[in-house]
Design an enzyme around this catalytic site. Structure first.
Site, PDB file in Angstrom:
ATOM      1  N   GLY A 194      73.917  -4.496  51.523  1.00  0.00           N
ATOM      2  CA  GLY A 194      74.541  -3.181  51.595  1.00  0.00           C
ATOM      3  C   GLY A 194      74.325  -2.522  52.946  1.00  0.00           C
ATOM      4  O   GLY A 194      75.231  -1.892  53.494  1.00  0.00           O
ATOM      5  N   ASP A 195      73.118  -2.668  53.497  1.00  0.00           N
ATOM      6  CA  ASP A 195      72.823  -2.116  54.822  1.00  0.00           C
ATOM      7  C   ASP A 195      73.693  -2.801  55.879  1.00  0.00           C
ATOM      8  O   ASP A 195      74.145  -2.167  56.835  1.00  0.00           O
ATOM      9  CB  ASP A 195      71.345  -2.317  55.166  1.00  0.00           C
ATOM     10  CG  ASP A 195      70.428  -1.922  54.024  1.00  0.00           C
ATOM     11  OD1 ASP A 195      70.761  -0.957  53.307  1.00  0.00           O
ATOM     12  OD2 ASP A 195      69.398  -2.580  53.827  1.00  0.00           O
TER      13      ASP A 195
END
Length: 307
Positions: A250-251
């Site tokens: 996600g990052d």
């Protein structure tokens, strides 16, 4: 300049254990120690894509020293505030048991140290990008992201927030340029279960109506959906079928979106880069390299869908 804020960075101890058994002595089949925390992951992936950033936040003890050392060894600028007491946390992640991890608490952050960070952030201005990402120490004010955005609201800083629940909801009135909940987090906010693109859209739209400029919802194996400032809704399937490591995916999507937006100022391309970068990290043993992202980008197939 791009700045990432990680209020509770970590050393991630990533291990694989074959045939893990509770109550027995288990031995690792592989292990890796890496700097962690959502903001630091964004900085690392940006660096892999050839984009400089400065990592901000708090570090303490020997673990904090190692976090800084490893980031700077990678070529990332750091400007962490060093704490006198406590240690930065160590997070244990069992890569062989998907989603299983034990995360540390992190050090207490005294008000005077928080004030130092605020002073540093007040130096930001027009053209700067600020990424506020991840959880916060339990001793820190629960509205800390809101406080930061309130102080910066007249400075024309582009702010991206990757957080959950109230940490996210409380900042929407300050119109973050991008927020990135996953579909589970989005569903938790509204008390629903979301599994398909079409399920996500009305709830992502609610967040947009509450103030978010762009809403990117990552959906793991289902890909993701973007509701953009220009009124479009676009989705794509995941670029990989086999996930090796979900930590930091996600990052990586946040970093990919930033990279794509800076390159072309086009929402479709920024979203394509977000999904390609998140997918490349999920398919990798660590965070995506530029070559892995370029290969993943070839597999992105955007679909414009109705609101």
């Amino acid at each position: 300049m791009i700045y990432t804020v990680t209020l509770n960075p970590s050393l991630d101890y990533i291990v694989a254990v074959d045939d893990f058994k509770l109550g027995y002595t288990n031995r690792t089949s592989s292990e890796l120690m890496l700097p962690g925390g959502k903001g630091t992951n964004v900085s690392i992936v940006l660096k892999n894509l050839g984009i400089d950033s400065t990592a901000l936040g708090f570090v303490a003890g020997f673990t904090g020293d190692e976090i800084v050392r490893e980031l700077e060894e990678t070529g990332i600028n750091t400007d962490f505030i060093k704490m006198k007491d406590g240690i930065s946390r160590i997070n244990l992640k069992l890569s062989s048991i998907d989603g299983t991890e034990i995360n540390g608490q992190g050090p207490d952050i005294p008000k005077e140290q928080l004030d130092k960070l605020m002073e540093r952030l007040m130096l930001l201005g027009e053209g700067d990008i600020l990424v506020l990402a991840g959880s916060i120490p339990v001793t820190m004010p629960s509205d800390i992201y809101e406080q930061i955005m309130k102080k910066l609201q007249d400075k024309d800083v582009t702010i991206i927030v990757d957080a959950t629940k109230d940490l996210l909801l409380n900042v929407l009135k300050y119109h973050p340029f991008l927020i990135k909940p996953n579909h589970h987090e989005l569903g938790e906010i509204f008390g629903v279960e979301l599994s398909e693109w079409e399920d996500v859209v009305p709830y992502a739209k609610k967040l947009q109506e509450m103030g978010a400029v762009n809403v990117l919802v990552s959906m793991g194996g289902k890909g993701g959906v973007l509701l953009s400032e220009d009124g479009k809704v676009v989705a794509t399937k995941a670029t990989v079928s086999v996930v090796k490591n979900s930590v930091g995916a996600g990052d990586s999507s946040v970093a990919g979106f930033i990279a794509g937006w800076l390159q072309k100022k086009d929402f479709d391309y920024a979203f394509s880069m977000a999904m390609a970068t998140g997918g490349a990290s999920a398919a990798s043993d660590y965070l995506a390299t530029k070559q892995e992202v370029e290969e993943s980008l070839k597999r992105v197939d955007l679909k414009h869908i109705a609101k």
